[in-house]
Motif scaffolding. Structure first.
Motif, PDB file in Angstrom:
ATOM      1  N   LYS A   7       0.839  -1.253   0.055  1.00 56.31           N
ATOM      2  CA  LYS A   7       0.042  -0.008   0.052  1.00 56.31           C
ATOM      3  C   LYS A   7       0.849   1.278   0.046  1.00 56.31           C
ATOM      4  CE  LYS A   7      -4.295  -1.610   2.049  1.00 56.31           C
ATOM      5  NZ  LYS A   7      -5.161  -1.648   2.979  1.00 56.31           N
ATOM      6  N   GLU A   8       1.921   1.343   0.770  1.00 58.43           N
ATOM      7  CA  GLU A   8       2.824   2.559   0.649  1.00 58.43           C
ATOM      8  C   GLU A   8       3.235   2.715  -0.624  1.00 58.43           C
ATOM      9  OE1 GLU A   8       6.079   2.669   3.599  1.00 58.43           O
ATOM     10  OE2 GLU A   8       4.997   2.293   5.105  1.00 58.43           O
ATOM     11  N   GLU A   9       3.853   1.490  -1.141  1.00 55.59           N
ATOM     12  CA  GLU A   9       4.338   1.760  -2.618  1.00 55.59           C
ATOM     13  C   GLU A   9       3.387   2.324  -3.527  1.00 55.59           C
ATOM     14  OE1 GLU A   9       7.279   1.957  -5.351  1.00 55.59           O
ATOM     15  OE2 GLU A   9       7.785   1.359  -3.154  1.00 55.59           O
ATOM     16  N   GLU A  10       2.060   1.813  -3.368  1.00 54.57           N
ATOM     17  CA  GLU A  10       1.098   2.281  -4.281  1.00 54.57           C
ATOM     18  C   GLU A  10       0.855   3.687  -4.353  1.00 54.57           C
ATOM     19  OE1 GLU A  10      -3.650   1.418  -5.377  1.00 54.57           O
ATOM     20  OE2 GLU A  10      -2.189  -0.196  -4.269  1.00 54.57           O
ATOM     21  N   VAL A  11       0.729   4.164  -2.833  1.00 56.28           N
ATOM     22  CA  VAL A  11       0.613   5.646  -2.605  1.00 56.28           C
ATOM     23  C   VAL A  11       1.859   6.349  -3.185  1.00 56.28           C
ATOM     24  CG1 VAL A  11       0.530   7.325  -0.522  1.00 56.28           C
ATOM     25  CG2 VAL A  11      -1.070   5.049  -0.650  1.00 56.28           C
ATOM     26  N   ARG A  12       3.051   6.043  -2.857  1.00 55.64           N
ATOM     27  CA  ARG A  12       4.066   6.866  -3.301  1.00 55.64           C
ATOM     28  C   ARG A  12       4.118   6.924  -4.809  1.00 55.64           C
ATOM     29  NH1 ARG A  12       9.059   4.488   0.696  1.00 55.64           N
ATOM     30  NH2 ARG A  12       7.973   5.416   2.372  1.00 55.64           N
ATOM     31  N   ARG A  13       3.770   5.838  -5.584  1.00 57.16           N
ATOM     32  CA  ARG A  13       3.606   5.627  -7.176  1.00 57.16           C
ATOM     33  C   ARG A  13       2.663   6.812  -7.539  1.00 57.16           C
ATOM     34  NH1 ARG A  13       1.413   0.972  -8.926  1.00 57.16           N
ATOM     35  NH2 ARG A  13       2.338   0.219  -6.917  1.00 57.16           N
ATOM     36  N   MET A  14       1.587   7.093  -6.554  1.00 57.64           N
ATOM     37  CA  MET A  14       0.421   8.089  -7.169  1.00 57.64           C
ATOM     38  C   MET A  14       0.848   9.363  -6.830  1.00 57.64           C
ATOM     39  SD  MET A  14      -2.967   6.142  -5.778  1.00 57.64           S
ATOM     40  CE  MET A  14      -3.495   7.370  -4.697  1.00 57.64           C
ATOM     41  N   LEU A  15       1.610   9.523  -5.805  1.00 58.07           N
ATOM     42  CA  LEU A  15       2.176  10.999  -5.437  1.00 58.07           C
ATOM     43  C   LEU A  15       3.314  11.454  -6.447  1.00 58.07           C
ATOM     44  CD1 LEU A  15       2.215  10.757  -1.503  1.00 58.07           C
ATOM     45  CD2 LEU A  15       0.362  12.014  -3.197  1.00 58.07           C
ATOM     46  N   GLU A  16       3.789  10.490  -6.938  1.00 56.73           N
ATOM     47  CA  GLU A  16       5.136  10.752  -7.839  1.00 56.73           C
ATOM     48  C   GLU A  16       4.630  11.345  -9.217  1.00 56.73           C
ATOM     49  OE1 GLU A  16       7.628   7.591  -7.919  1.00 56.73           O
ATOM     50  OE2 GLU A  16       8.495   8.012  -5.708  1.00 56.73           O
ATOM     51  N   GLY A  17       3.283  10.842  -9.441  1.00 49.71           N
ATOM     52  CA  GLY A  17       3.017  10.988 -10.895  1.00 49.71           C
ATOM     53  C   GLY A  17       2.590  12.623 -11.041  1.00 49.71           C
ATOM     54  N   SER A  18       2.044  13.042 -12.152  1.00 47.41           N
ATOM     55  CA  SER A  18       1.670  14.213 -12.499  1.00 47.41           C
ATOM     56  C   SER A  18       0.422  14.752 -11.570  1.00 47.41           C
ATOM     57  CB  SER A  18       1.615  14.675 -13.896  1.00 47.41           C
ATOM     58  OG  SER A  18       0.783  13.930 -14.451  1.00 47.41           O
ATOM     59  N   HIS A  19       0.169  15.910 -11.142  1.00 48.38           N
ATOM     60  CA  HIS A  19      -1.048  16.237 -10.508  1.00 48.38           C
ATOM     61  C   HIS A  19      -2.029  16.634 -11.428  1.00 48.38           C
ATOM     62  CE1 HIS A  19       0.764  15.443  -6.731  1.00 48.38           C
ATOM     63  NE2 HIS A  19       1.900  16.214  -7.106  1.00 48.38           N
ATOM     64  N   PRO A  20      -3.346  16.486 -11.351  1.00 48.63           N
ATOM     65  CA  PRO A  20      -4.333  16.968 -12.206  1.00 48.63           C
ATOM     66  C   PRO A  20      -4.513  18.576 -12.116  1.00 48.63           C
ATOM     67  CG  PRO A  20      -5.414  15.915 -10.596  1.00 48.63           C
ATOM     68  CD  PRO A  20      -4.022  15.559 -10.377  1.00 48.63           C
ATOM     69  N   HIS A  21      -4.955  18.888 -13.059  1.00 52.63           N
ATOM     70  CA  HIS A  21      -4.880  20.395 -13.119  1.00 52.63           C
ATOM     71  C   HIS A  21      -6.508  20.816 -12.665  1.00 52.63           C
ATOM     72  CE1 HIS A  21      -1.649  21.595 -15.758  1.00 52.63           C
ATOM     73  NE2 HIS A  21      -1.891  20.379 -16.442  1.00 52.63           N
ATOM     74  N   VAL A  22      -6.311  21.885 -11.679  1.00 54.23           N
ATOM     75  CA  VAL A  22      -7.640  22.184 -10.774  1.00 54.23           C
ATOM     76  C   VAL A  22      -8.293  23.469 -11.660  1.00 54.23           C
ATOM     77  CG1 VAL A  22      -8.320  22.869  -8.603  1.00 54.23           C
ATOM     78  CG2 VAL A  22      -6.704  21.165  -8.909  1.00 54.23           C
ATOM     79  N   PRO A  23      -9.666  23.430 -11.887  1.00 51.41           N
ATOM     80  CA  PRO A  23     -10.223  24.685 -12.280  1.00 51.41           C
ATOM     81  C   PRO A  23      -9.877  25.684 -11.468  1.00 51.41           C
ATOM     82  CG  PRO A  23     -11.634  22.950 -12.240  1.00 51.41           C
ATOM     83  CD  PRO A  23     -10.543  22.378 -11.682  1.00 51.41           C
ATOM     84  N   GLY A  24      -9.839  26.899 -11.946  1.00 58.79           N
ATOM     85  CA  GLY A  24      -9.615  28.154 -11.003  1.00 58.79           C
ATOM     86  C   GLY A  24     -10.880  28.571 -10.216  1.00 58.79           C
ATOM     87  N   ASP A  25     -12.133  28.259 -10.608  1.00 57.58           N
ATOM     88  CA  ASP A  25     -13.331  28.510  -9.789  1.00 57.58           C
ATOM     89  C   ASP A  25     -13.892  27.397  -9.181  1.00 57.58           C
ATOM     90  OD1 ASP A  25     -13.988  26.863 -11.866  1.00 57.58           O
ATOM     91  OD2 ASP A  25     -16.102  27.813 -12.569  1.00 57.58           O
TER      92      ASP A  25
END
Length: 83
Positions: A7-25
């Motif tokens: 589970k730790e490895e899976e979470v680290r893999r998710m955090l290392e990836g690119s973050h999605p763009h968040v709408p300004g509003d």
């Protein structure tokens, strides 16, 4: 690798990836939705309290007219003996 490490490895893999763009509003939309939900919850709470109040009032009116705590009058009179 045990389950916790997996589970730790899976979470680290998710955090290392690119973050999605968040709408300004996003914050404004979330605030507006939260306000709508609060208004709806408040309206529903008022509706249920009003319904409960009306039910209690109807019960009190019914009970005062019917008087279920009193013994109903007898349909016939007892026989008169001994006069």
């Amino acid at each position: 690798m045990n389950r916790h490490e997996h589970k730790e490895e899976e979470v680290r893999r998710m955090l290392e990836g690119s973050h999605p763009h968040v709408p300004g509003d996003l914050a404004a939309r979330a605030t507006a939705r939260g306000v709508r939900l609060l208004h709806r919850d408040r309206a529903m709470r008022r509706f249920w309290w009003t319904l409960l109040t009306l039910a209690v009032f109807a019960f009190v009116v019914w009970a005062s007219m019917v008087r279920p705590w009193e013994v109903p009058p007898a349909g016939t009179t007892p026989p008169l003996e001994g006069f």
